[in-house]
Motif scaffolding. Structure first.
Motif, PDB file in Angstrom:
ATOM      1  N   UNK A  47      60.789 -28.113  66.934  1.00 20.43           N
ATOM      2  CA  UNK A  47      61.395 -26.516  65.892  1.00 20.43           C
ATOM      3  C   UNK A  47      60.966 -25.534  66.262  1.00 20.43           C
ATOM      4  N   UNK A  48      60.386 -24.722  66.923  1.00 21.61           N
ATOM      5  CA  UNK A  48      59.337 -23.601  67.681  1.00 21.61           C
ATOM      6  C   UNK A  48      59.521 -22.651  66.232  1.00 21.61           C
ATOM      7  N   UNK A  49      60.654 -23.035  65.816  1.00 18.36           N
ATOM      8  CA  UNK A  49      60.381 -20.934  64.392  1.00 18.36           C
ATOM      9  C   UNK A  49      60.887 -21.564  63.160  1.00 18.36           C
ATOM     10  N   UNK A  50      61.047 -23.641  62.829  1.00 16.63           N
ATOM     11  CA  UNK A  50      60.770 -23.596  61.791  1.00 16.63           C
ATOM     12  C   UNK A  50      59.737 -23.401  60.783  1.00 16.63           C
ATOM     13  N   UNK A  51      60.204 -23.569  59.455  1.00 11.57           N
ATOM     14  CA  UNK A  51      58.764 -22.993  58.848  1.00 11.57           C
ATOM     15  C   UNK A  51      57.888 -24.699  58.766  1.00 11.57           C
ATOM     16  N   UNK A  52      57.221 -24.425  57.972  1.00 14.38           N
ATOM     17  CA  UNK A  52      55.835 -25.225  58.284  1.00 14.38           C
ATOM     18  C   UNK A  52      56.269 -26.550  57.336  1.00 14.38           C
ATOM     19  N   UNK A  53      55.731 -27.211  57.365  1.00 14.20           N
ATOM     20  CA  UNK A  53      56.124 -29.020  56.753  1.00 14.20           C
ATOM     21  C   UNK A  53      55.067 -29.072  56.037  1.00 14.20           C
ATOM     22  N   UNK A  54      54.952 -29.497  55.019  1.00 13.88           N
ATOM     23  CA  UNK A  54      53.983 -30.487  53.425  1.00 13.88           C
ATOM     24  C   UNK A  54      53.763 -31.639  53.822  1.00 13.88           C
ATOM     25  N   UNK A  55      52.577 -31.786  54.255  1.00 13.72           N
ATOM     26  CA  UNK A  55      52.159 -33.478  54.215  1.00 13.72           C
ATOM     27  C   UNK A  55      51.326 -34.465  52.556  1.00 13.72           C
ATOM     28  N   UNK A  86      60.790 -34.699  62.042  1.00 20.74           N
ATOM     29  CA  UNK A  86      59.235 -34.059  61.876  1.00 20.74           C
ATOM     30  C   UNK A  86      58.362 -34.748  61.123  1.00 20.74           C
ATOM     31  N   UNK A  87      58.613 -34.893  59.476  1.00 23.50           N
ATOM     32  CA  UNK A  87      58.449 -35.234  58.171  1.00 23.50           C
ATOM     33  C   UNK A  87      58.494 -37.204  58.174  1.00 23.50           C
ATOM     34  N   UNK A  88      58.974 -37.301  59.110  1.00 20.91           N
ATOM     35  CA  UNK A  88      59.189 -39.397  59.534  1.00 20.91           C
ATOM     36  C   UNK A  88      58.349 -39.045  60.904  1.00 20.91           C
ATOM     37  N   UNK A  93      54.639 -40.109  54.924  1.00 15.66           N
ATOM     38  CA  UNK A  93      55.398 -39.887  54.436  1.00 15.66           C
ATOM     39  C   UNK A  93      55.769 -39.151  53.651  1.00 15.66           C
ATOM     40  N   UNK A  94      55.702 -37.367  53.406  1.00 12.46           N
ATOM     41  CA  UNK A  94      55.682 -36.413  52.311  1.00 12.46           C
ATOM     42  C   UNK A  94      56.913 -36.946  51.472  1.00 12.46           C
ATOM     43  N   UNK A  95      56.347 -36.529  49.810  1.00 12.69           N
ATOM     44  CA  UNK A  95      57.554 -36.419  49.054  1.00 12.69           C
ATOM     45  C   UNK A  95      58.910 -35.812  49.454  1.00 12.69           C
ATOM     46  N   UNK A  96      60.496 -36.192  49.630  1.00 15.63           N
ATOM     47  CA  UNK A  96      61.037 -35.155  49.382  1.00 15.63           C
ATOM     48  C   UNK A  96      62.402 -34.223  48.304  1.00 15.63           C
ATOM     49  N   UNK A  97      61.957 -33.699  47.851  1.00 16.36           N
ATOM     50  CA  UNK A  97      62.542 -33.640  46.772  1.00 16.36           C
ATOM     51  C   UNK A  97      64.110 -32.093  47.154  1.00 16.36           C
ATOM     52  N   UNK A  98      64.731 -32.732  46.702  1.00 13.87           N
ATOM     53  CA  UNK A  98      66.708 -32.220  46.186  1.00 13.87           C
ATOM     54  C   UNK A  98      67.108 -31.667  45.369  1.00 13.87           C
TER      55      UNK A  98
END
Length: 138
Positions: A47-55, A86-88, A93-98
Motif C-alpha cells: 500500500x503506497x498511500x497507507x499510514x506507517x506500520x509501527x514495529x 505488512x506487519x506479518x 510481529x508487533x502487538x496489535x490492539x483493537x
C-alpha cells in the motif's frame, strides 16, 4: 387362454430402461458447459498511500461513525488488509490492539476482526474494555 401349470411372469425387462438412462446421462454430461469463468479475489498488496506500520505496537480503532483508524489514520478495508500483511512480514510481529467505540457498528467490527484473523495475526489484544466495566457509566 392359459396353459395349465404356467404362471404369469412378474418380471420387467430393465435392459431398455438402463439403455435409456445411460443415453440421458451421456447427453447431460455433454451439454454441461465447461467451467470457464473466473472469480476475482482482491489480495493484499503493498500500500503506497497507507499510514506507517509501527514495529512495536499498532492500534486499530473503530470510531462511532464506523471509520476504521490505523494508528489514528483513517484506512479502507483493502488498506487494512495490506497493513496487516505488512506487519506479518516484519521479523518480529508487533502487538496489535483493537478498540471499537461503544457506538461502532457490530458489522464493521466483525469484518475487521475477520480481516485480522485471516491475516494470521498472533499478537492481538482488545483494549479499552475498562470503559464498559459498568453499564450505568455510559
Amino acid at each position: 387362454m392359459s396353459v395349465p401349470g404356467s404362471r404369469p411372469l412378474g418380471e420387467i425387462n430393465t435392459t431398455p430402461l438402463i439403455d435409456v438412462m445411460l443415453v440421458l446421462l451421456i447427453m447431460f454430461v455433454i451439454t454441461i458447459p465447461a467451467a470457464t469463468h473466473s472469480v476475482e479475489v482482491d489480495l493484499p498488496r503493498d500500500c503506497t498511500d497507507c499510514p506507517a506500520v509501527d514495529n512495536v505496537k499498532n492500534r486499530i480503532v473503530i470510531d462511532g461513525s464506523d471509520r476504521v483508524l490505523w494508528n489514528g489514520n483513517s484506512v479502507s478495508h483493502a488498506q487494512l488488509g495490506a497493513l496487516l500483511a505488512e506487519t506479518r512480514r516484519l521479523p518480529i510481529e508487533p502487538e496489535l490492539q483493537f478498540e471499537p467505540a461503544s457506538q461502532a457498528s457490530y458489522d464493521i467490527s466483525a469484518r475487521t476482526l475477520h480481516a485480522i484473523e485471516a491475516a494470521g495475526i498472533t499478537r492481538f489484544g482488545f483494549v479499552g474494555n475498562e470503559n464498559y466495566r459498568t453499564f450505568a457509566a455510559r
